[in-house]
Write a protein that holds these residues in place. Structure first.
Motif, mmCIF file in Angstrom:
data_model
loop_
_atom_site.group_PDB
_atom_site.id
_atom_site.type_symbol
_atom_site.label_atom_id
_atom_site.label_comp_id
_atom_site.label_asym_id
_atom_site.label_seq_id
_atom_site.Cartn_x
_atom_site.Cartn_y
_atom_site.Cartn_z
ATOM 1 N N ILE A 28 0.845 -1.193 0.000
ATOM 2 C CA ILE A 28 0.000 0.000 0.000
ATOM 3 C C ILE A 28 0.884 1.249 0.000
ATOM 4 C CG2 ILE A 28 -2.078 -1.027 0.968
ATOM 5 C CD1 ILE A 28 -1.212 -0.065 3.717
ATOM 6 N N SER A 29 2.089 1.102 -0.498
ATOM 7 C CA SER A 29 3.028 2.223 -0.572
ATOM 8 C C SER A 29 2.432 3.391 -1.336
ATOM 9 C CB SER A 29 4.321 1.792 -1.268
ATOM 10 O OG SER A 29 4.946 0.773 -0.552
ATOM 11 N N CYS A 30 2.870 4.582 -0.973
ATOM 12 C CA CYS A 30 2.483 5.823 -1.654
ATOM 13 C C CYS A 30 0.993 6.131 -1.544
ATOM 14 C CB CYS A 30 2.932 5.810 -3.112
ATOM 15 S SG CYS A 30 4.707 5.624 -3.308
ATOM 16 N N ASN A 31 0.357 5.636 -0.510
ATOM 17 C CA ASN A 31 -1.031 5.983 -0.218
ATOM 18 C C ASN A 31 -1.042 6.828 1.046
ATOM 19 O OD1 ASN A 31 -3.033 4.538 -2.049
ATOM 20 N ND2 ASN A 31 -1.572 2.918 -1.547
ATOM 21 N N ASN A 32 -1.820 7.847 1.056
ATOM 22 C CA ASN A 32 -1.859 8.774 2.174
ATOM 23 C C ASN A 32 -2.760 8.214 3.284
ATOM 24 O OD1 ASN A 32 -1.775 10.959 3.877
ATOM 25 N ND2 ASN A 32 -2.968 12.299 2.553
ATOM 26 N N ILE A 33 -2.250 7.206 4.006
ATOM 27 C CA ILE A 33 -3.058 6.617 5.076
ATOM 28 C C ILE A 33 -2.847 7.349 6.400
ATOM 29 C CG2 ILE A 33 -3.127 4.360 3.964
ATOM 30 C CD1 ILE A 33 -1.130 3.384 6.090
ATOM 31 N N GLY A 34 -1.745 8.074 6.531
ATOM 32 C CA GLY A 34 -1.498 8.891 7.714
ATOM 33 C C GLY A 34 -1.403 8.102 9.008
ATOM 34 N N CYS A 59 3.738 6.675 3.145
ATOM 35 C CA CYS A 59 2.290 6.691 3.417
ATOM 36 C C CYS A 59 1.889 7.786 4.398
ATOM 37 C CB CYS A 59 1.841 5.329 3.944
ATOM 38 S SG CYS A 59 1.773 4.051 2.679
ATOM 39 N N ASP A 60 2.737 8.784 4.590
ATOM 40 C CA ASP A 60 2.440 9.907 5.486
ATOM 41 C C ASP A 60 2.202 9.483 6.927
ATOM 42 O OD1 ASP A 60 2.739 11.819 3.508
ATOM 43 O OD2 ASP A 60 0.661 11.638 2.874
ATOM 44 N N MET A 61 2.885 8.439 7.361
ATOM 45 C CA MET A 61 2.789 8.009 8.751
ATOM 46 C C MET A 61 3.880 8.699 9.559
ATOM 47 S SD MET A 61 2.010 3.947 8.343
ATOM 48 C CE MET A 61 3.488 3.662 7.394
#
Length: 172
Positions: A28-34, A59-61
């Motif tokens: 799920i790389s490059c998804n903005n899951i935060g 992923c903006d974590m």
């Protein structure tokens, strides 16, 4: 946000869902899951026993998600072989996540590849990671620390079974 909700729903199903799950690789790389998505991933890792590869880089974590993921793998997950958590959103230069990943490496007997690129790790943090992790972990074959902005020296460290781990020269 749909991914976060799906992960939480799977978590609610508990052990029963884990037994039915046969997914061995998740990217799920490059998804903005935060942070919220990172927390959901960490919770799912605690009860999943089939996942072998997890790619959740970029992923903006943040720090909280990184600590929760490392702790979940350390305490409850014994199936994961590849973990990619590159490019988190870390804004501190104190290496808060380093000790958690080092502890994870000392306890985990399954992980073979760990990708920690762009973690803003400094010399002391990398020394801690290498001292506690690869020297005690007999299964780790690859520790990827590219673009480690705070590392200022060039050296190699011998790990178990002849595996070598390098600190590369980088500029802050």
């Amino acid at each position: 946000m749909q991914l976060c909700e799906a992960l939480k729903e799977a978590q609610k199903e508990g052990e029963e869902a884990s037994e039915r799950c046969s997914v061995t690789s998740l990217d799920i790389s490059c998804n903005n899951i935060g942070e919220q998505g990172g927390e959901a991933v960490a919770e799912k890792l605690r009860c999943n026993h089939t996942l072998e590869e997890l790619y959740i880089g970029d992923c903006d974590m943040g720090t909280r998600s990184m600590v929760l993921i490392a702790t979940a793998i350390n305490e409850a997950n014994h199936s994961l072989k590849v973990l990619d958590v590159e490019n988190p959103r870390l804004f501190s230069k104190q290496d808060e996540t380093t000790l958690h990943f080092a502890r994870m490496l000392t306890q985990n007997s399954c992980l073979t590849d760990l990708h920690l690129g762009k973690h803003m790790m400094r010399d002391l943090g990398l020394e801690t990671l290498i001292s506690y992790g690869p020297r005690k972990n007999v299964t780790l074959r690859r520790l990827d620390k590219r673009l480690c902005c705070g590392v200022t020296t060039l050296s190699s460290i011998q790990g178990k079974h002849g595996t070598r781990f390098y600190k590369r020269r980088a500029f802050a």
